[in-house]
Motif scaffolding. Structure first.
Motif, short mmCIF file in Angstrom:
data_model
loop_
_atom_site.label_atom_id
_atom_site.label_comp_id
_atom_site.label_asym_id
_atom_site.label_seq_id
_atom_site.Cartn_x
_atom_site.Cartn_y
_atom_site.Cartn_z
N THR A 10 21.22 10.84 59.20
CA THR A 10 20.89 9.82 58.21
C THR A 10 20.63 10.45 56.84
O THR A 10 21.05 9.90 55.82
N ARG A 11 19.98 11.60 56.80
CA ARG A 11 19.75 12.27 55.52
C ARG A 11 21.07 12.68 54.88
O ARG A 11 21.25 12.53 53.67
N ARG A 13 24.03 11.25 55.48
CA ARG A 13 24.72 9.99 55.15
C ARG A 13 24.17 9.40 53.86
O ARG A 13 24.93 8.97 52.98
N ASN A 14 22.83 9.40 53.69
CA ASN A 14 22.22 8.87 52.47
C ASN A 14 22.56 9.72 51.25
O ASN A 14 22.79 9.19 50.17
N MET A 17 26.08 8.85 50.17
CA MET A 17 26.16 7.56 49.49
C MET A 17 25.54 7.62 48.09
O MET A 17 25.99 6.92 47.19
N ALA A 18 24.53 8.49 47.90
CA ALA A 18 23.90 8.64 46.59
C ALA A 18 24.60 9.69 45.73
O ALA A 18 24.15 9.97 44.62
#
Length: 131
Positions: A10-11, A13-14, A17-18
């Motif tokens: 998740t880190r 993936r985030n 996206m950022a």
């Protein structure tokens, strides 16, 4: 935290996206091996393990295309979860996007991709899909 591998994915993936260049993740042996696999397969630009006196930190440099600014990682998906583990034998190893992506498998011989597990003819727990 009940699922540190899902937190790791998740880190990343985030950060994708950022549009971050570098993401920091708390270290563990399994996360270090997953990072090495992502680097070997060309999904990340570079990585560095740092010791902070506790468990350590993994710094991951994400890989972007110079012109289109698209990240090399399009999709990260956790398959085997703490509440529902997914084990496969050598004949049932998954093919991600018809071989264009990778599945990271936790075997008795360590973490490896689905292609490596297929050539060694061993199965294990399907940790995640990456493409």
């Amino acid at each position: 935290m009940t699922d540190p591998i899902a937190d790791y994915l998740t880190r990343i993936r985030n950060a994708v996206m950022a549009r971050h260049r570098v993401v920091e993740v708390p270290a563990s042996n399994m996360k270090k091996e997953m990072t090495k696999i992502l680097f070997d397969k060309g999904y990340i630009l570079n990585y560095k393990f740092e010791d902070d006196g506790k468990q350590g930190i993994i710094k991951i440099a994400l890989k972007y295309h110079p012109e289109t600014k698209a990240c090399a990682i399009k999709h990260l998906e956790r398959v085997s979860k703490p509440g529902l583990r997914r084990y496969v034998n050598a004949r049932e190893l998954p093919r991600v996007l018809n071989g264009l992506g990778i599945a990271i498998i936790s075997t008795s011989q360590g973490l490896m991709t689905d292609k490596e597990a297929r050539t060694k003819n061993i199965g294990g727990e399907v940790v995640c899909y990456v493409y």
